[in-house]
Enzyme design. Sequence first.
Site, PDB file in Angstrom:
ATOM      1  N   HIS B 123       0.633  -1.467   0.185  1.00 46.89           N
ATOM      2  CA  HIS B 123      -0.358  -0.307  -0.021  1.00 46.89           C
ATOM      3  C   HIS B 123       0.408   1.431  -0.102  1.00 46.89           C
ATOM      4  O   HIS B 123       2.389   1.298   0.997  1.00 46.89           O
ATOM      5  CB  HIS B 123      -1.131  -0.093   0.686  1.00 46.89           C
ATOM      6  N   GLN B 203      -4.101  -5.625   6.779  1.00 49.86           N
ATOM      7  CA  GLN B 203      -5.389  -5.913   6.135  1.00 49.86           C
ATOM      8  C   GLN B 203      -5.189  -7.403   6.783  1.00 49.86           C
ATOM      9  O   GLN B 203      -6.458  -8.507   6.162  1.00 49.86           O
ATOM     10  CB  GLN B 203      -4.690  -6.305   4.728  1.00 49.86           C
ATOM     11  N   CYS B 364      -5.083   2.515  -3.806  1.00 51.52           N
ATOM     12  CA  CYS B 364      -3.567   3.105  -3.075  1.00 51.52           C
ATOM     13  C   CYS B 364      -2.628   2.254  -3.152  1.00 51.52           C
ATOM     14  O   CYS B 364      -1.538   1.935  -2.391  1.00 51.52           O
ATOM     15  CB  CYS B 364      -3.547   3.308  -1.346  1.00 51.52           C
TER      16      CYS B 364
END
Lengths: 149, 406
Positions: B123, B203, B364
């Site tokens: 990310h 995540q 992103c």
Amino acid sequence: MSGLRELYQEVIIDHSRQPRNFGVLLDANHHKEGFNPLCGDKLKLYVVEKNGVIEKMQFEGSGCAISVASASLMTEVMRGKTRAEVEAIFNDFHQLVTHGHNADVESRLGKLAVLAGVAEYPARVKCATLAWHTLKAAIADDPQAVSTE
Amino acid sequence: MMIDFMTLRADFPLLQQKNRGKPLVYLDSGATNQKPQSVIDAMNQYYISDNANIHRGVYELSERATYQYEKVRHDIKEFINAAHTEEIIFTAGTTAGINLVAQSYGRSKLKVLDEIIVSAMEHHSNIVPWQLLAEQVGANLRVVPITDNGEMDLEAYEKLFTARTKIVAIAHASNALGTINPLKQMIQIAHAHNVPVLVDGAQAFPHMPVDVQDLDCDFYTFSSHKAYGPTGVGVLYGKQKLLEKMPPYQGGGDMIESVTFARTTYSKLPFKFEAGTPNISGVIGFGAAIRYLQQVGMQNIAVHEAELLAYATQQLVTIPGLKIIGTAAEKVGVISFVLDGVHPHDIGTILDDHGIAVRAGHHCAMPVMERFNVPATVRASFGLYNTHADIDALVSGLKDVLRLFK
């Protein structure tokens, strides 16, 4: 017509599939890149302007159906327009996609009025106006690349 | 313990509403997930009866607020099996945790021409803080490539290590591809080169059991808002011996022992890294979220979401022209995909009209989009409250996309 069917009506799908005036214009005296970093829409706009009149305009790039159709329709409508007319159409178009249906504005805009449905989807206004902001910067010869963010 | 996931949905008041006149199908938990009533209640209760600044007041109210705040630190230490409570530092979120390590550890340890290893599936928040650090100290970024199915290229990873490698920063799970990385193996390789590893756990933390001692990671950072808690709160876990040697990141109240204009001495861990009044209500809300996760059980959540992922994958591949981006063997409940001839943004708008919330864009992770040569993808990501019915709605919405664009 539901909001969604209006947004994705045939004219828009058609212009997104087969964009008019698509490709590089080697004799352009203005060109500009526009970028919508949020969704990755990218386009390059080429303009041939002579004696204050837009003679030709082409674009290339990739993006969602709304941004490609809007760019395609814009290149058709702007041919033969003076800078003052470009400015007036820009303002009408901006009014249409941010505020929605308006009989006066739509009658002035002609076929561009198919994009009125965008106003119901605020997140998509940037898609519809990317080519337009790019045009504004191109004829102003603004050295900065256009970004919607 | 068996959990009936169908009934858990009722714990989330927001999910009971409609979206554009249709029952809401929320498939964007990778961006942020919805909050159970118990989290909302805990935060309300704090403001109704316990609000006071912490670590200062001599009065009962402040003691109560301090107790609740510090209790969450203890609960999180237990939850991720950290060795010491002082290793749990409250931050504003995962991004804040990465910036803290880059600026505090990074700036004190890295010199000109030193190297930072990140991966091509990170990310932006696990790329940009390292680029800023690299510019500040004259260091270089080295990037681990990813394979065509979206897995970490471990052979290439191992070859990136040199005598100049000073830190590795990698995601536990990829937000754009869903890939779960072989962390233990990657950490062992780094440690064999005496290089510490920061893990971006944003995540992964809400979707599986995380044991920081078992992983042996040096830093692990995650967000509350992706784990059923409020926004604006996160945790940085760091090994005590590393944190102790690191200089403070931000200065302010709460992080000092004594201040004179000649010299300031800093508090001990974890307060050294918690300058200013923290997000007390947010931490308390996060505490309630952790309790909720413990009640459901992380292993149960992992199994439920793996089953959803398998069902969704099986259903989505039946749609003509649909291609899944990220087909790693080990994945969290994230499916990124593209559809022939239809831009992800248009798909997002049409699905929204069906009441379905998905993410459309680059997530992103622009380098990931470039790697797979797509401008953007549609991403459906799952939480513990999702069901087969949500996936059926997605499939039916995608069929409508095809009808509109045929």
